[in-house]
Design an enzyme around this catalytic site. Structure first.
Site, PDB file in Angstrom:
ATOM      1  N   GLU A 277       0.932  -1.180  -0.032  1.00 54.29           N
ATOM      2  CA  GLU A 277      -0.026  -0.118  -0.171  1.00 54.29           C
ATOM      3  C   GLU A 277       0.939   1.329  -0.003  1.00 54.29           C
ATOM      4  O   GLU A 277       0.347   2.354  -0.648  1.00 54.29           O
ATOM      5  CB  GLU A 277      -1.139   0.022   1.255  1.00 54.29           C
ATOM      6  CG  GLU A 277      -2.142   0.888   1.123  1.00 54.29           C
ATOM      7  CD  GLU A 277      -3.093   0.551   2.116  1.00 54.29           C
ATOM      8  OE1 GLU A 277      -4.023  -0.126   1.593  1.00 54.29           O
ATOM      9  OE2 GLU A 277      -3.230   0.715   3.254  1.00 54.29           O
ATOM     10  N   GLU A 280       1.875   1.801  -3.486  1.00 53.79           N
ATOM     11  CA  GLU A 280       0.860   2.315  -4.224  1.00 53.79           C
ATOM     12  C   GLU A 280       0.539   3.759  -4.015  1.00 53.79           C
ATOM     13  O   GLU A 280       0.412   4.451  -4.885  1.00 53.79           O
ATOM     14  CB  GLU A 280      -0.563   1.652  -3.796  1.00 53.79           C
ATOM     15  CG  GLU A 280      -1.507   1.792  -4.884  1.00 53.79           C
ATOM     16  CD  GLU A 280      -2.893   0.918  -4.117  1.00 53.79           C
ATOM     17  OE1 GLU A 280      -2.706   0.301  -3.136  1.00 53.79           O
ATOM     18  OE2 GLU A 280      -3.901   0.799  -5.012  1.00 53.79           O
ATOM     19  N   CYS A 297      -8.541  -2.495   3.960  1.00 51.07           N
ATOM     20  CA  CYS A 297      -8.521  -3.677   4.729  1.00 51.07           C
ATOM     21  C   CYS A 297      -9.708  -3.850   5.372  1.00 51.07           C
ATOM     22  O   CYS A 297      -9.907  -5.210   5.956  1.00 51.07           O
ATOM     23  CB  CYS A 297      -7.267  -3.586   5.522  1.00 51.07           C
ATOM     24  SG  CYS A 297      -6.892  -2.022   6.154  1.00 51.07           S
ATOM     25  N   SER A 317      -7.751   1.351  -2.339  1.00 52.48           N
ATOM     26  CA  SER A 317      -6.336   0.571  -2.675  1.00 52.48           C
ATOM     27  C   SER A 317      -6.665  -0.527  -3.210  1.00 52.48           C
ATOM     28  O   SER A 317      -7.641  -1.321  -2.955  1.00 52.48           O
ATOM     29  CB  SER A 317      -5.444   0.574  -1.305  1.00 52.48           C
ATOM     30  OG  SER A 317      -4.641  -0.547  -1.537  1.00 52.48           O
ATOM     31  N   LYS A 356     -15.278 -10.293   8.163  1.00 55.78           N
ATOM     32  CA  LYS A 356     -14.193 -11.190   7.595  1.00 55.78           C
ATOM     33  C   LYS A 356     -14.681 -12.501   7.148  1.00 55.78           C
ATOM     34  O   LYS A 356     -14.030 -13.095   6.336  1.00 55.78           O
ATOM     35  CB  LYS A 356     -13.045 -11.351   8.570  1.00 55.78           C
ATOM     36  CG  LYS A 356     -12.339 -10.026   8.988  1.00 55.78           C
ATOM     37  CD  LYS A 356     -11.264  -9.734   7.903  1.00 55.78           C
ATOM     38  CE  LYS A 356     -10.655  -8.407   8.155  1.00 55.78           C
ATOM     39  NZ  LYS A 356      -9.714  -8.063   6.927  1.00 55.78           N
ATOM     40  N   GLU A 359     -15.885 -11.505   3.864  1.00 59.20           N
ATOM     41  CA  GLU A 359     -14.603 -11.081   3.057  1.00 59.20           C
ATOM     42  C   GLU A 359     -14.236 -12.421   2.360  1.00 59.20           C
ATOM     43  O   GLU A 359     -13.765 -12.790   1.168  1.00 59.20           O
ATOM     44  CB  GLU A 359     -13.563 -10.525   3.755  1.00 59.20           C
ATOM     45  CG  GLU A 359     -12.336 -10.026   2.915  1.00 59.20           C
ATOM     46  CD  GLU A 359     -11.341  -9.116   3.537  1.00 59.20           C
ATOM     47  OE1 GLU A 359     -11.002  -9.893   4.627  1.00 59.20           O
ATOM     48  OE2 GLU A 359     -10.843  -8.227   3.037  1.00 59.20           O
ATOM     49  N   GLU A 364     -13.656 -13.188  -5.526  1.00 59.75           N
ATOM     50  CA  GLU A 364     -12.490 -12.803  -6.201  1.00 59.75           C
ATOM     51  C   GLU A 364     -11.300 -13.340  -5.176  1.00 59.75           C
ATOM     52  O   GLU A 364     -10.036 -13.010  -5.596  1.00 59.75           O
ATOM     53  CB  GLU A 364     -12.384 -11.542  -6.494  1.00 59.75           C
ATOM     54  CG  GLU A 364     -12.600 -10.280  -5.425  1.00 59.75           C
ATOM     55  CD  GLU A 364     -14.064 -10.059  -5.207  1.00 59.75           C
ATOM     56  OE1 GLU A 364     -14.940 -10.980  -5.605  1.00 59.75           O
ATOM     57  OE2 GLU A 364     -14.257  -9.230  -4.379  1.00 59.75           O
ATOM     58  N   CYS A 501     -10.821  -2.289  14.634  1.00 60.06           N
ATOM     59  CA  CYS A 501     -11.002  -3.759  15.005  1.00 60.06           C
ATOM     60  C   CYS A 501     -11.092  -4.018  16.389  1.00 60.06           C
ATOM     61  O   CYS A 501     -11.442  -4.932  16.735  1.00 60.06           O
ATOM     62  CB  CYS A 501      -9.865  -4.514  14.261  1.00 60.06           C
ATOM     63  SG  CYS A 501      -9.687  -4.346  12.567  1.00 60.06           S
TER      64      CYS A 501
HETATM   65 FE1  HC0 Z   1      -8.464  -5.965  11.535  1.00 59.10          FE
HETATM   66 FE2  HC0 Z   1      -6.823  -6.020   9.726  1.00 59.10          FE
HETATM   67  S1  HC0 Z   1      -6.637  -4.615  11.389  1.00 59.10           S
HETATM   68  S2  HC0 Z   1      -9.076  -5.482   9.489  1.00 59.10           S
HETATM   69  O1  HC0 Z   1      -9.145  -4.581  12.275  1.00 59.10           O
HETATM   70  O2  HC0 Z   1      -5.904  -4.004   8.050  1.00 59.10           O
HETATM   71  O3  HC0 Z   1     -10.572  -7.828  11.569  1.00 59.10           O
HETATM   72  O4  HC0 Z   1      -7.230  -6.841  14.306  1.00 59.10           O
HETATM   73  O5  HC0 Z   1      -6.914  -8.328  11.301  1.00 59.10           O
HETATM   74  O6  HC0 Z   1      -7.160  -8.127   7.506  1.00 59.10           O
HETATM   75  O7  HC0 Z   1      -4.110  -7.069   9.966  1.00 59.10           O
HETATM   76  C1  HC0 Z   1      -9.892  -7.249  11.832  1.00 59.10           C
HETATM   77  C2  HC0 Z   1      -8.004  -6.464  13.356  1.00 59.10           C
HETATM   78  C3  HC0 Z   1      -7.187  -7.297  11.052  1.00 59.10           C
HETATM   79  C4  HC0 Z   1      -6.990  -7.538   8.381  1.00 59.10           C
HETATM   80  C5  HC0 Z   1      -5.098  -6.638  10.047  1.00 59.10           C
HETATM   81  C6  HC0 Z   1      -6.149  -4.882   8.344  1.00 59.10           C
END
Ligand code: HC0
Ligand code: SF4
Length: 571
Positions: A277, A280, A297, A317, A356, A359, A364, A501
């Site tokens: 990133e 980028e 993310c 990104s 998640k 995701e 993809e 998170c």
């Molecule tokens: Fe998160 Fe992550 S920081 S989104 O909040 O960027 O769920 O803890 O794992 O993928 O590293 C969540 C937390 C993660 C991802 C990371 C990001």
């Protein structure tokens, strides 16, 4: 200031204070159910009713403001009887399978019944408020819903999504979606904030632990696990530790005992994300690319952007999230190094986030027919597995993560809180732009818990304008300003949940919701403490990341990195 007397004790409070707040000052706990300060204040459940001298009837303490000389009684026999009746009526329309409920022992209604003398249930028992919704990662059970409206408020006011609302009237009232379809077919972003705020078990995440147990018991599979940054500072709460306590060592030992072949870390792939990133961002700045660059993310945020801000999709990104980058290297680079068949590698993620799960299942998110991630469990589900295995968490020795996807920097760790991805990126971008290893790496201007933060950072003579938004409601406000031409930035971090998170929809339930802000702050402090103690605090100085590029990926953004670590979005 206003003088009031509550249960015979005099207290002085500012104008506009509610009876509930004034009582709190005296350590008098007036029970509440629907009330959630700043989020849901309808005064509708009536659990908090009190008597006021000279006034007729009972009054909800959560919305009744104090006035000079008010004399309040919070626990008279009339009040106690009314509360009991209200709770009995709520229970008459509530699924009572408490023993098999996900919220057993963490249910606010259960506690209220227990503390308010409910020793029998005189009414009802049969509930038919709709079908269980298991269409996606967020599971809704209308028959457990107590109609407090907290989820409705969080979804619409805090997250600016609004896919659930009240429907029908009287005894038929329920909380549901448009046309009563499953949440998966709606514009729900799977953030799980409704789960966290639900006082009972009407909302929960899809339980994926059975799939993980099955994989662990399959001798054909090589099962590896990654744990997200924010899990280690919250998992302990499930075992009696204070919020923010770093239990990484015990968590690693517990995962090994559960039978995982390798214990790796999402912090490692967070470092990897920064390399891609950061590259980028520098490319877009130098070559006139689309700005601002916006982080990608947080999968709740991505879905929100896809539904509501199509005009910003090119700003996102192209980097996959650390969760997905981890899976991609765990099924390519790792099998080469460890001499295992990539088809037999089963990747489990432990995440603080319910989105998640969504995701990982996006079409993809696979390379050459291999899904990056095979199963995602939340922090709560991991705690459940540890308990099921009879592991006494507090007694465990600290364990060490495995190489070659387990070493991380402080920058990778702070990804777990709002502002962390921005700070991690700035640490690397600053070194790249100056060509030096800078000592001053703490970008405190982007830290904090406010919904939107802005800063201008001067690096190598260049002013880089940045912004951080947490919670999709705040992201909306920020993007609307940009759309209106009222603001401009080079780089923006968006996290779907308020606080980042550490406050994800899969984190341990905070039973006393009035402590939520303190819990968030403690979890964030936990992450910055780990950052300070790390041998390296910059992603590009992580030796395992350096090795990954030198031995496998080549350059950041080059062909192999692009194939494994980048993605696209759906309008
Ligand atoms: Fe998160 Fe992550 S920081 S989104 O909040 O960027 O769920 O803890 O794992 O993928 O590293 C969540 C937390 C993660 C991802 C990371 C990001
Ligand atoms: Fe709303 Fe998030 Fe719950 Fe979906 S998961 S219903 S978007 S609060």
């Amino acid at each position: 200031m206003i003088n009031v007397t509550i249960d015979g004790i005099a207290v002085e409070v500012p104008k506009d204070t509610t009876i509930l707040e004034a009582a709190k000052k005296l350590n008098i706990n007036i029970p509440t159910l629907c009330f959630m300060k700043g989020i849901n204040e309808p005064g509708s459940c009536r659990v908090c009713v009190v008597e006021v001298e000279g006034w007729r009837g009972l009054h909800p303490a959560c919305v009744t403001k104090v006035s000079e000389g008010l004399v309040v009684k919070t626990a008279t026999s009339t009040v106690r009887e009314a509360r009991k009746n209200i709770l009995e009526l709520i229970m008459s329309n509530h699924n009572r399978e408490c023993l098999s409920c996900d919220r057993n022992l963490k249910c606010e209604l259960q506690t209220l019944c227990n503390e308010n003398g409910i020793d029998r249930l005189p009414y009802g028992g049969k509930v038919d408020k709709g079908c269980l919704d298991t269409s996606g990662p967020i599971v809704r059970d209308p028959n457990k819903c107590v109609l407090c409206g907290r989820c409705v408020s969080v979804c619409s006011k805090m997250q600016d999504v609004g896919v659930i609302d009240f429907a029908y009237r009287g005894a038929h009232m329920t909380v549901t979606t448009a046309y009563e379809e499953g949440l998966a077919g709606q514009e729900c972003i799977n953030c799980g904030q409704c789960i966290k705020i639900c006082p009972v078990g009407a909302l929960s995440e899809r339980d994926d632990t059975a799939r993980v147990w099955k994989a662990l018991e399959n001798p054909e599979l090589h099962v590896v696990v990654q744990t997200a940054p924010a899990v280690r500072v919250a998992l302990g709460e499930e075992f009696g530790y204070a919020p923010g306590t770093n239990v990484e060592g015990k968590m690693v030992t517990a995962l090994r005992r559960l039978g995982f072949d390798k214990i790796f870390d999402t912090n490692f792939s967070a470092d990897l994300t920064i390399i891609e990133e950061g590259n980028e961002l520098l490319n877009r700045i130098k070559n006139g690319g689309k700005l601002p660059l916006i982080t990608s993310c947080s999968p709740g945020w991505i879905k929100f952007c896809e539904h509501n801000y199509h005009d910003f999709l090119e700003n996102l990104s192209t980097c996959k999230s650390p969760q997905q980058m981890f899976g991609a290297v765990a099924k390519s680079y790792y099998p080469v190094k460890a001499d295992v068949d990539p088809k037999k590698v089963f990747v489990v993620s432990v995440m603080p986030c319910t989105a998640k799960k969504y995701e990982a299942d996006r079409e993809e998110m696979q390379v050459d027919g291999l899904k990056d991630i095979d199963a995602v469990i939340t922090t709560r589900e991991l705690a459940k597995m540890i308990r099921q295995a009879g592991i006494r968490f507090a007694e465990l020795e600290d364990g060490e993560r495995d190489s070659i996807l387990g070493t991380y920097s402080g920058a990778g760790t702070i990804f777990g809180n709002t502002g962390g991805v921005m700070e991690a990126a700035l640490r690397t971008v600053a070194d790249k732009l100056t060509g030096k290893s800078l000592d001053s790496i703490e970008y405190t201007a982007v830290r904090g818990l406010s919904g939107i933060r802005e800063a201008t950072v001067n690096i190598a003579g260049m002013d880089i304008k940045v912004a951080v938004a947490n919670g999709t409601g705040n992201a909306s406000k920020l993007l609307d300003k940009i759309r209106a031409g009222e603001a401009g930035y080079h780089f923006i971090e968006v996290m779907g949940c308020e606080g980042g998170c550490i406050n994800g929809g899969g984190q341990p339930i905070i039973k006393d919701k009035s402590t939520t802000e303190e819990v968030k702050a403690a979890r964030i402090k936990g992450l910055y403490d780990i950052d300070k103690a790390c041998v390296t605090r910059k992603s590009h100085e992580n030796p395992e990341i350096q090795k990954l590029y030198a031995e496998y990926l080549g350059e950041a953004g080059a062909h192999k990195a692009h194939k494994l670590l980048h993605t696209h979005y759906v309008a």
